[in-house]
Write a protein that holds these residues in place. Structure first.
Motif, short mmCIF file in Angstrom:
data_model
loop_
_atom_site.label_atom_id
_atom_site.label_comp_id
_atom_site.label_asym_id
_atom_site.label_seq_id
_atom_site.Cartn_x
_atom_site.Cartn_y
_atom_site.Cartn_z
N THR A 159 49.34 -37.74 -18.83
CA THR A 159 49.95 -38.39 -17.68
C THR A 159 49.00 -38.27 -16.50
O THR A 159 48.10 -37.42 -16.49
N ARG A 160 49.21 -39.11 -15.50
CA ARG A 160 48.27 -39.15 -14.37
C ARG A 160 48.24 -37.85 -13.58
O ARG A 160 47.27 -37.59 -12.85
N THR A 161 49.26 -37.02 -13.72
CA THR A 161 49.30 -35.76 -12.98
C THR A 161 48.47 -34.66 -13.63
O THR A 161 48.23 -33.61 -13.02
N MET A 162 48.02 -34.87 -14.86
CA MET A 162 47.24 -33.85 -15.55
C MET A 162 45.83 -33.78 -14.98
O MET A 162 45.24 -34.81 -14.62
N ALA A 163 45.27 -32.59 -14.96
CA ALA A 163 44.03 -32.32 -14.24
C ALA A 163 42.85 -33.17 -14.68
O ALA A 163 42.02 -33.55 -13.85
N PHE A 164 42.75 -33.50 -15.98
CA PHE A 164 41.57 -34.25 -16.41
C PHE A 164 41.86 -35.74 -16.65
O PHE A 164 41.02 -36.45 -17.20
N ALA A 165 43.05 -36.21 -16.28
CA ALA A 165 43.34 -37.65 -16.38
C ALA A 165 42.40 -38.42 -15.44
O ALA A 165 42.23 -38.05 -14.28
N GLY A 166 41.78 -39.46 -15.96
CA GLY A 166 40.85 -40.24 -15.16
C GLY A 166 39.42 -39.73 -15.22
O GLY A 166 38.49 -40.39 -14.74
N LYS A 167 39.21 -38.56 -15.80
CA LYS A 167 37.88 -37.97 -15.91
C LYS A 167 37.27 -38.32 -17.27
O LYS A 167 37.98 -38.59 -18.24
N THR A 168 35.93 -38.29 -17.33
CA THR A 168 35.29 -38.41 -18.63
C THR A 168 35.35 -37.05 -19.33
O THR A 168 35.62 -36.02 -18.69
N VAL A 169 35.09 -37.06 -20.63
CA VAL A 169 35.09 -35.79 -21.38
C VAL A 169 34.08 -34.82 -20.79
O VAL A 169 34.34 -33.62 -20.64
N LYS A 170 32.90 -35.33 -20.41
CA LYS A 170 31.85 -34.48 -19.82
C LYS A 170 32.31 -33.91 -18.49
O LYS A 170 32.10 -32.72 -18.21
N GLU A 171 32.93 -34.73 -17.65
CA GLU A 171 33.41 -34.25 -16.34
C GLU A 171 34.50 -33.20 -16.52
O GLU A 171 34.53 -32.20 -15.79
N ALA A 172 35.39 -33.42 -17.51
CA ALA A 172 36.46 -32.45 -17.77
C ALA A 172 35.88 -31.12 -18.22
O ALA A 172 36.35 -30.05 -17.82
N ALA A 173 34.82 -31.17 -19.04
CA ALA A 173 34.18 -29.95 -19.52
C ALA A 173 33.52 -29.18 -18.39
O ALA A 173 33.47 -27.95 -18.39
N GLU A 174 33.00 -29.91 -17.39
CA GLU A 174 32.37 -29.26 -16.23
C GLU A 174 33.41 -28.60 -15.33
O GLU A 174 33.17 -27.54 -14.74
N ILE A 175 34.60 -29.21 -15.24
CA ILE A 175 35.67 -28.64 -14.42
C ILE A 175 36.24 -27.39 -15.08
O ILE A 175 36.56 -26.41 -14.41
N ILE A 196 36.94 -42.14 -31.22
CA ILE A 196 36.33 -40.82 -31.35
C ILE A 196 35.57 -40.57 -30.04
O ILE A 196 34.59 -41.25 -29.76
N PRO A 197 36.02 -39.60 -29.23
CA PRO A 197 35.45 -39.47 -27.88
C PRO A 197 34.03 -38.92 -27.86
O PRO A 197 33.65 -38.08 -28.69
N ARG A 198 33.26 -39.40 -26.91
CA ARG A 198 31.93 -38.88 -26.58
C ARG A 198 31.97 -38.39 -25.14
O ARG A 198 32.98 -38.48 -24.46
N GLY A 199 30.85 -37.90 -24.66
CA GLY A 199 30.81 -37.34 -23.31
C GLY A 199 31.20 -38.31 -22.23
O GLY A 199 31.80 -37.93 -21.21
N ASP A 200 30.88 -39.60 -22.43
CA ASP A 200 31.18 -40.61 -21.39
C ASP A 200 32.53 -41.30 -21.60
O ASP A 200 32.87 -42.23 -20.86
N THR A 201 33.32 -40.84 -22.59
CA THR A 201 34.64 -41.44 -22.83
C THR A 201 35.63 -40.96 -21.76
O THR A 201 35.75 -39.76 -21.51
N GLN A 202 36.32 -41.91 -21.15
CA GLN A 202 37.27 -41.55 -20.08
C GLN A 202 38.65 -41.25 -20.66
O GLN A 202 39.13 -41.95 -21.56
N LEU A 203 39.26 -40.20 -20.17
CA LEU A 203 40.62 -39.83 -20.56
C LEU A 203 41.58 -40.49 -19.57
O LEU A 203 41.54 -40.19 -18.37
N LYS A 204 42.44 -41.38 -20.06
CA LYS A 204 43.26 -42.20 -19.18
C LYS A 204 44.74 -41.85 -19.27
O LYS A 204 45.22 -41.31 -20.27
N ASP A 205 45.46 -42.20 -18.21
CA ASP A 205 46.91 -42.04 -18.17
C ASP A 205 47.55 -42.78 -19.34
O ASP A 205 47.26 -43.96 -19.57
#
Length: 449
Positions: A159-175, A196-205
């Protein structure tokens, strides 16, 4: 592979369907003409009308050349007989479907392998085990354990309220750099496409995301996403089927407070006699007044396992409307899986799919220890044991020529699960969990031969 399937019922037909998609040479045997006609018209397989316990029928089906014989008729006696005969006639491997779970518990003691049966499977026992695991991981809609929980697959909707929603897999790993989980498959909201996600795959609502977690990872995931793994104590089970009975027995034996509703009076009395720790109610679970009288609103979980998929779904929706936190429904129609999230039921389970998952690992090349297909997603999870001659042995993950449509979710070494990133070196004896789309599986298998 040359595979013979005895029994064209629901499990047999579903297996034949899945295996035929993989260009396996399938022979389906059944005495019922209509069941075979359905398979012959819809699947690219050979059908044989007759009794699979007939030696002449088995010989006509070239059993001596078969790599695998799978006996999944409705009669466990027939299944055991078919496997014993097939093995004696030259079949390389045999699998028998059984309903008496005592056979599995005492498999080594009885010596089924010596009799000619390599593996016993019980769809009912598999379903009961799946239900128990789902109750233990109540925050998630789907779950599967590797090596007793060294690595665990869990799934949830973002859901959009989750911390890594809207982030890429790489960005979420850095957070969250020290997390013990990794996304391995994504299904976009409103689509049937599996990514199958890669580092640049975005996690969406709205994404349905499957993760692999090592020890502590499920709790971390709950904390980050705001989910709660609520303790489940009070459970209501609708249906005194084999699955309902086994689930009630296992849960009551583990300290759960269990109510079981069974429509058939004689069956209800039989269950009450056999399960004194379970409160058995004789009544129709479709009756909302009955459910309210039995305090459905006080239940932590509602499990519908009658023989009618529609009854299971509707009663689970009633339970959800009464604020029951976890609802699980048994369904026979595979098409219903597409509806589970949109209509509000937490998890749908299917005996055919569970049985197929267990059998499929014997079809895969390489040393496959465990395997499951992701619910309503076009992907497989496989656990391979690494041999000294395997191409991946003694290599860093980042140096392996891995298909783009597959990903390493984790590695189990000496019983400990690891979220393995690019700098992780794979060694002989490791157990590697892979998630891949169907088109990647053959290339993945070659890496572990």
């Amino acid at each position: 592979m040359k595979i013979i399937i005895a029994g064209a019922g629901e499990v047999g037909f579903h297996l034949a369907k899945l295996l035929s998609y993989e260009s396996q040479e399938i022979t389906l045997i059944d005495p019922d003409k209509e069941s075979l006609l359905n398979a012959d018209n819809h699947l690219d397989i050979k059908v044989v009308k007759g009794d699979a316990t007939s030696i002449s029928i088995l010989k006509d089906s070239r059993v001596a050349e078969s790599d695998l014989v799978i006996a999944v008729t409705s009669s466990e006696t027939t299944n055991i007989t078919v496997c014993v005969l097939a093995k004696q006639l030259g079949a390389k491997r045999t699998i028998a479907r059984i309903s008496n779970t005592e056979f599995i518990q005492h498999k080594d003691e009885v010596g089924f392998t010596k009799l000619g049966i390599d593996e016993l499977i019980s769809p009912e026992a598999l379903a009961a085990a799946e239900i128990r695991l789902l109750l233990d991981q109540s925050a998630f809609s789907d779950t599967y354990e590797f090596e007793g929980g060294a690595l665990t697959m869990v799934a949830l909707n973002l859901t959009r309220t989750m911390a890594f929603a809207g982030k890429t897999v790489k960005e979420a790993a850095e957070i969250f750099p020290k997390i013990h989980f990794v996304p391995i498959a994504i299904q976009r909201f409103g689509t049937q496409f599996t990514i199958i996600p890669r580092g640049d795959t975005q996690l969406k609502d709205g994404d349905h995301v499957v993760f692999i977690t090592s020890e502590g990872g499920a709790e971390e995931l709950c904390k980050i996403t705001g989910k709660t793994n609520r303790e489940i104590k009070n459970v209501m089970i609708l249906g005194g089927s084999k699955i309902g009975f086994k689930t009630a027995r296992d849960l009551a034996g583990s300290g759960f407070n269990v109510k079981l509703i069974e429509k058939d009076k004689n069956r209800a009395f039989d269950i009450a006699d056999e399960l004194p720790n379970v409160l058995v109610i004789n009544g129709d679970g479709r009756n909302v007044d009955l459910l309210e009288e039995e305090n459905i609103g006080d239940m932590d979980a509602f499990i519908a396992v009658t023989g009618n998929s529609e009854v299971n779904i509707m009663s689970s929706l009633v339970a959800k409307s009464k604020n029951v936190k976890k609802t699980i429904s048994l369904v026979e129609n595979m098409d219903y899986f597409e509806l589970s999230q949109s209509i509000g039921i937490d998890t749908l389970i299917n005996k055919k799919l569970l049985a197929a998952n267990t059998i499929f690992r014997y079809v895969r090349r390489g040393e496959v220890v465990a395997m499951t297909k992701l619910n309503n997603m076009n992907a497989e999870l496989l656990e391979f044991r690494v041999k000294a001659r395997s191409r991946v042995c003694n290599k860093l993950i980042k140096d392996i020529d891995f298909p783009r449509s597959a990903i390493i979710g984790g590695v189990i070494r000496d019983g400990v699960g690891n979220i393995a990133l690019g700098s992780f070196k794979i060694q002989e004896g490791d157990r590697v969990v892979i998630c891949g789309l169907p088109r990647s599986i053959k290339d993945v298998e070659k890496l572990f031969l």
